[in-house]
Design an enzyme around this catalytic site. Sequence first.
Site, PDB file in Angstrom:
ATOM      1  N   ASP A   9       0.821  -1.191  -0.102  1.00 20.67           N
ATOM      2  CA  ASP A   9      -0.105  -0.002   0.003  1.00 20.67           C
ATOM      3  C   ASP A   9       0.807   1.116  -0.089  1.00 20.67           C
ATOM      4  OD1 ASP A   9      -2.281   1.832   0.468  1.00 20.67           O
ATOM      5  OD2 ASP A   9      -1.625   1.766   2.410  1.00 20.67           O
ATOM      6  N   MET A  10       0.392   2.286  -0.325  1.00 21.01           N
ATOM      7  CA  MET A  10       1.126   3.633  -0.394  1.00 21.01           C
ATOM      8  C   MET A  10       1.244   4.637   0.967  1.00 21.01           C
ATOM      9  SD  MET A  10       3.226   3.459  -3.067  1.00 21.01           S
ATOM     10  CE  MET A  10       3.721   5.130  -3.539  1.00 21.01           C
ATOM     11  N   ASP A  11      -0.259   5.299   0.871  1.00 21.87           N
ATOM     12  CA  ASP A  11      -0.379   6.060   1.946  1.00 21.87           C
ATOM     13  C   ASP A  11      -0.404   5.544   3.343  1.00 21.87           C
ATOM     14  OD1 ASP A  11      -0.482   8.454   0.359  1.00 21.87           O
ATOM     15  OD2 ASP A  11      -2.454   7.826  -0.300  1.00 21.87           O
ATOM     16  N   ASN A 218      -9.015  -0.661   3.601  1.00 24.43           N
ATOM     17  CA  ASN A 218      -8.893  -1.198   2.286  1.00 24.43           C
ATOM     18  C   ASN A 218      -7.888  -2.011   1.751  1.00 24.43           C
ATOM     19  OD1 ASN A 218      -7.155   0.827   2.218  1.00 24.43           O
ATOM     20  ND2 ASN A 218      -7.584   1.552   0.383  1.00 24.43           N
TER      21      ASN A 218
END
Length: 270
Positions: A9-11, A218
């Site tokens: 995931d990024m953020d 998510n």
Amino acid sequence: MAVKLIAVDMDGTFLSDAKTYNRARFLAQYAELKARGIRFVVASGNQFYQLQSFFPEIADEIAFVAENGAWVVCEGEDLFNGELTEEEYRHVIAHLLTLEDVEIIACGKHSGYSLNRYDERFKQMASRYYHRLQFVDDLFAVKDIFFKFALNLPDIQLLKTMDDLTEAFNGIVVPVSSGHGSIDLIIPGLHKANGIQMLQARWGIADSEVVAFGDGGNDVEMLRHAAFGFAMENAPQAIHKVARYRAPTNNEEGVLEVIDKILNNEAPFA
């Protein structure tokens, strides 16, 4: 245990709170991962164009599970696009426009779309996350292939709004939390784990060979799916409950710390 795929995931996970990462350290790690045949996958709720911009040196070599799994790009090739029907899109927009204190971004393949009437604070915030974003007067007039909707609202309303939207949309789209005051409405089944499974099938990689990192609602399916699911230390307790392992915080280069363990064959990868 051999590792063949790393999904991040990024953020709040790969990126620091300043939306940066240690590029030199990661690119050195990536060169070693590539030499060993370990695939690197960016799995995020964010727009593909935004994600691609973080990896200009290797964007055509890696895979992206963008828009929470609704758009999968592998080594520069479109592998999968989810799509809402026009009727579904219009139904969702009609309901969302009745909600107070909710700002909407309709996420399409060519761009994100939001409303001109929203204030500058929201527009500036949204522009940080969307490499392509258009502000329009009427969301019903926009034509595109739509993957999902991103909503911004006060934190205090988040849980109740998610419950209300689950009931209102009855499976057309499903609400998932994507961070503080943010909800993504995704097509049922088109989550990050689904996109990762498509890539595994393409590359012949078993679930037992997958490592995943995340910090939000998510990421749940992805963290459960991977044999090595790492919740970031900064993740909410609910995310720690579904992940088998923990990584240091996003501001401590937690993902890169664990990648070093993979490369050095340290526990739990020994």
